[in-house]
Design an enzyme around this catalytic site. Sequence first.
Site, PDB file in Angstrom:
ATOM      1  N   CYS A   1      23.935 -16.574 -14.793  1.00  0.00           N
ATOM      2  CA  CYS A   1      23.582 -16.669 -16.208  1.00  0.00           C
ATOM      3  C   CYS A   1      24.567 -15.954 -17.126  1.00  0.00           C
ATOM      4  O   CYS A   1      24.759 -16.360 -18.265  1.00  0.00           O
ATOM      5  CB  CYS A   1      22.156 -16.227 -16.475  1.00  0.00           C
TER       6      CYS A   1
ATOM      7  N   HIS B   1      18.304 -11.723 -17.922  1.00  0.00           N
ATOM      8  CA  HIS B   1      18.669 -13.066 -18.316  1.00  0.00           C
ATOM      9  C   HIS B   1      19.509 -12.994 -19.582  1.00  0.00           C
ATOM     10  O   HIS B   1      19.300 -12.139 -20.418  1.00  0.00           O
ATOM     11  CB  HIS B   1      17.386 -13.874 -18.559  1.00  0.00           C
TER      12      HIS B   1
END
Lengths: 337, 359
Positions: free
Chosen positions: A89, A165
Amino acid sequence: MSDAGQWCLIESDPGVFTELIRAFNVQGTQVEEVWSLDDQTLEELKPVYGLIFLFKWQGGNDSSRLHPEADLSVDENVYFAKQVINNACATQAILSILLNCPTIDLGAELDNFKDFTRLFDPYDKGLAITNSELIRGVHNSFARSDPFFLDQTDQSSSEKEDIFHFISYVPVQGALYELDGLSNGPVNLGPCTGDNWLEKVRPVIQERMSRYTSAEIRFNLLALIKNREDVYRTRIGEIDERMRHASNTNNSSELMQLSEERDQLLQRIEMEKVKFKRYERENSLRKHNFIQFIYNIIRILAERGELQARIEYARKEMSKRIKDRAEKKKGESGSKN
Amino acid sequence: MATSLFPTPVPRRKYPVEFKAGKLKRDGNTNWLKADERKGLVYMDQGDDQLMHFYWKDRKNNAVEDDLILFPEEAEFIRVEQCTTGRVYLLNFKSSSRKLFFWMQDAKDDKDEENVAKVNRLINDPQAGLAESRQQQSSAGQLGSPFQNMQNMDDLAGFGMDQEQLLQLLQGQGFGGPPFTSTTPAEPQSATAATSEAGSGVQTTESNLGFTSEQLGNLRNILSGIQVPGTYIEIEEGTRQPDVSLVDVLTPSAIGPLLNNPEIASALFPHLPANIERSPEELAAVIQSPQFAQALQSLSIALQSGQLGPLLSQLGLDPSAGNGVEAFLRAIQEQANRRHRDHEDENTEDHSGDRMEED
């Protein structure tokens, strides 16, 4: 997942991100940590190509859920890729900005990649990122070389449970987008201009912050910006122009002011150079496998008969560590008041 | 700020120590703690049995939920350092593995230290502690806290934010930084200072006191979703004898002096990253770098995980060296001793078996 799925975790550090982007052969950019969303801070960073927001992931809060009314239809102007691999990510967030910024010089390889995958649907774009040797190779160059890091045992147990994230904010053709690889599509947050998009993004990020504050304050905001040295050099060019004009008109006070400004810019360039040297050094230490180094120091201590004393010292340290730390903390917070 | 806008509540008997605090509970079977959001009060007092008691009660319904008898020196009340966002404290029983966690609910942290000291004094020396608190109370005629008229802000306490920061949140101003960095622990003071320095339009405290009901509503909405930040902290289980950490074995102060020895320095040079200059100064800088500390820590954790056995045999060590940091260190010591003996031994046989070749 196969070997293609092996992506290392990446430290969220501006030096790491800056080198990552350079390793893609992207020119003229760098990444800075953003400490505050106030006007002055953001002004200093301009031009900002995009923002990367890191937070502790809590399941089920992807962008499409946070913005239920948002239009997720995939605008062909927006390069949006689904995130297929967990650890990717960080790279994905960077690419979300790079591939949506026509003003950035992507370099041949990334340019080709963008061109090649442009018409893919979001899922296939994600797969393409995952399978790109260039991208994976660069990403994984930050894997520490010690074999055990591949098992991710380097995460202390308290961190192991935390999944972080990254999402990106980027202006694309007159609209502000939130790009979250876990979302169903790019989230259009409304119209913006290249000038005002940072003002528009501020409340969105603050909303995010207040939401995630509910669980834990673990945030990081990074900005992908134009290379500072380039920015300062451009400014110096402008100043030189004005200085020529001022000297033609014998405006000595303006000359003095301009040359002062010029000196300041030169100083800042020096600071940038020092910073990049530091990044380079830190990154090489980050990537280095220290096991031989450590083994040899211990061996030397052992040969000198000093190891036993160190072990005893370490035992004592460990047994009083928690207590010591707690007290030190107390002392620190006390002395600051 | 001296005059309170609110009538002073009828005074009740003060306990020798008391402060607003909530509890933290273990989340399921994990080692994680979760904040109990109820507003509570920690207090201590001498019970009818003349023994020192430690209580926790729910401030809403006044129900005493915890009542523990503490004998002198039996426990300690300490700050949980791992929690950098909230103010979490631990009542740690020295004789058992029992641990109780609390998070401070008072908006201001300036009394924390004092309260903690009082708790510890009452535990360790109850009589002295009681006498001291009696004395303090009789001389106490202090003015109300400047935040007295903010009683409805009670809910905010313990979230690691001060009033001003919350207002910034409400007003859509950015925090000065720490709250949204993952690496730096939040320091409310510096955060506030940074933001106001930047001239980002933070209003003064006075003007903020007049909340509109709408603002208060917003505030409540935000707060209702808030658990205590950073309440997920790990309990250090003291069940097993802890292994040592390489971070403590190879401290810069311990190994730094060795690096001035040219022989030792040149033995280490080959093991530096390629782009690091081969000089004692650089060596010294490397062993003080966070990246080296990280490497020491990672290796410690890897050794404790027991996964490194095969790798260590490449260093000529017995696979048992992978059973923990101490095992690793002992194995290197034995290797050194063995080598030493081999040297002394004139009629030496083949000793290539467990030697490191390359140094």
